[in-house]
Structures are given as structure tokens and as C-alpha cells.
Design an enzyme around this catalytic site. Structure first.
Site, PDB file in Angstrom:
ATOM      1  N   ASN A 183       2.359   1.520   4.437  1.00  0.00           N
ATOM      2  CA  ASN A 183       2.625   0.259   5.132  1.00  0.00           C
ATOM      3  C   ASN A 183       2.274   0.309   6.615  1.00  0.00           C
ATOM      4  OD1 ASN A 183       5.457  -1.895   5.829  1.00  0.00           O
ATOM      5  ND2 ASN A 183       3.443  -2.520   5.152  1.00  0.00           N
ATOM      6  N   CYS A 195       0.866  -1.179   0.000  1.00  0.00           N
ATOM      7  CA  CYS A 195       0.000   0.000   0.000  1.00  0.00           C
ATOM      8  C   CYS A 195       0.903   1.229   0.000  1.00  0.00           C
ATOM      9  CB  CYS A 195      -0.986  -0.020   1.179  1.00  0.00           C
ATOM     10  SG  CYS A 195      -0.255   0.224   2.806  1.00  0.00           S
ATOM     11  N   ASP A 249      -8.303   3.071   1.551  1.00  0.00           N
ATOM     12  CA  ASP A 249      -7.438   3.411   2.676  1.00  0.00           C
ATOM     13  C   ASP A 249      -8.296   3.833   3.866  1.00  0.00           C
ATOM     14  OD1 ASP A 249      -5.472   4.255   4.412  1.00  0.00           O
ATOM     15  OD2 ASP A 249      -4.422   5.463   2.922  1.00  0.00           O
ATOM     16  N   CYS A 293      -1.473   0.497   7.352  1.00  0.00           N
ATOM     17  CA  CYS A 293      -2.898   0.126   7.409  1.00  0.00           C
ATOM     18  C   CYS A 293      -3.186  -1.099   6.558  1.00  0.00           C
ATOM     19  CB  CYS A 293      -3.797   1.277   6.957  1.00  0.00           C
ATOM     20  SG  CYS A 293      -3.805   2.712   8.049  1.00  0.00           S
ATOM     21  N   ARG A 294      -3.389  -0.879   5.272  1.00  0.00           N
ATOM     22  CA  ARG A 294      -3.853  -1.943   4.388  1.00  0.00           C
ATOM     23  C   ARG A 294      -2.854  -3.073   4.205  1.00  0.00           C
ATOM     24  NH1 ARG A 294      -5.208   1.814  -0.591  1.00  0.00           N
ATOM     25  NH2 ARG A 294      -3.365   2.832   0.269  1.00  0.00           N
ATOM     26  N   SER A 295      -1.612  -2.750   3.904  1.00  0.00           N
ATOM     27  CA  SER A 295      -0.673  -3.831   3.605  1.00  0.00           C
ATOM     28  C   SER A 295      -0.303  -4.681   4.823  1.00  0.00           C
ATOM     29  CB  SER A 295       0.564  -3.317   2.869  1.00  0.00           C
ATOM     30  OG  SER A 295       1.249  -2.340   3.583  1.00  0.00           O
TER      31      SER A 295
END
Length: 157
Positions: free
Chosen positions: A19, A16, A121, A21-23
Site C-alpha cells: 500500500n 496491492c 510493482d 505504490c500501486r494501490s
């Protein structure tokens, strides 16, 4: 379906922007789903930007245990991993623009394994956004493993 080999054949990198939140959530969920399915996979995560290098993931996670610190992608990741999974189209474009000539990893939008949707996000939203991302990561993890493990099994035959 656990491989007797010590090194997993599938090495996935979830990417993402920052690095945090999402990933990292995607990394943790993909590891968990693979373990539950008996699939040996090496999973890591990173960001295309270096905004949060060395930081822990966002504390608003409550559904999954994440044990990683933010890092930025490097060109060596394009040969260390078999699959690089971008959270959204902006990160996919960034990855494609920096992809070295000797890259061996397949670089794709993670959502392309399921519904072609980007992972939104959740950083500026509330807990509901994190829950939606968590549920999306579960679906994408299953879809990714369904396709990639199926292809690996077909090659073995």
C-alpha cells in the site's frame, strides 16, 4: 451522472502488497477519473501485508496527488466495499483466502476489467515503472467505471 444520494453506491478498494505504490496510485487515479466523469465513487486503498502501515506513499509519484497513509486490509473491508480490486494475482489469491463467509464485495483482479494484466510493482524500478503504472491505472479506472456504472444504470431501469 452524479447521484443525489449522499452515500456513493460504488465503493472500491484498490489492493496491492504494501500500500505504498500501486494501490495508493490506483486510489488517486480512480478518484480523479470518477470525478472528471461525474461519477460518485468512494475509493480507498490498502495492502495485503502490513509492511508499511502508517507510511506515506512512495515519493516517486509525480503525476497524481495522493493523500493517504498505508494500511493493511481487514475482514470488515469485505462488507464495507462493493468492489475489491487486486493489483496482481498473488494479492488476489491472498484476498480470496482471507475472504470471510459474510463478504458482500466483488473481489477481482483490477486488470480483469480491461486486459487481464496485473499491475507490475514499480517499487524496485525507476521512474519509468511508475509512469507505466500511472498510465495503466488510467486505463483500468475507465474500464472499471464503464462496466460498473453501466451495470448500476441497468439496475435502475
Amino acid at each position: 451522472m452524479l447521484s443525489s444520494e449522499s452515500e456513493p453506491q460504488i465503493k472500491a478498494l484498490v489492493v496491492c502488497l504494501g500500500n505504498i505504490c500501486r494501490s495508493p496510485m490506483g486510489e488517486a487515479v480512480l478518484k480523479d477519473i470518477a470525478t472528471k466523469r461525474g461519477v460518485q465513487v468512494h475509493v480507498d486503498s490498502c495492502g495485503t501485508a502490513g509492511y508499511h502501515v502508517g507510511e506515506e506513499p512512495d515519493e516517486r509519484y509525480n503525476n497524481v496527488s495522493i493523500d493517504s497513509l498505508a494500511r493493511q486490509i481487514s475482514t470488515s473491508d469485505f462488507v464495507r466495499f462493493t468492489h475489491i480490486l487486486a493489483a496482481d494475482e498473488n494479492n488476489l489469491r491472498h484476498l480470496e483466502s482471507m475472504k470471510p463467509h459474510n463478504a458482500t464485495a466483488e473481489v477481482r483482479l483490477w486488470g480483469s476489467y480491461h486486459d487481464n494484466k496485473a499491475i507490475p510493482d514499480p517499487y524496485y524500478g525507476g521512474m519509468n515503472g511508475f509512469e507505466k503504472v500511472f498510465q495503466q491505472c488510467i486505463r483500468l479506472s475507465h474500464a472499471f467505471l464503464d462496466e460498473v456504472v453501466g451495470k448500476a444504470e441497468a439496475k435502475e431501469v
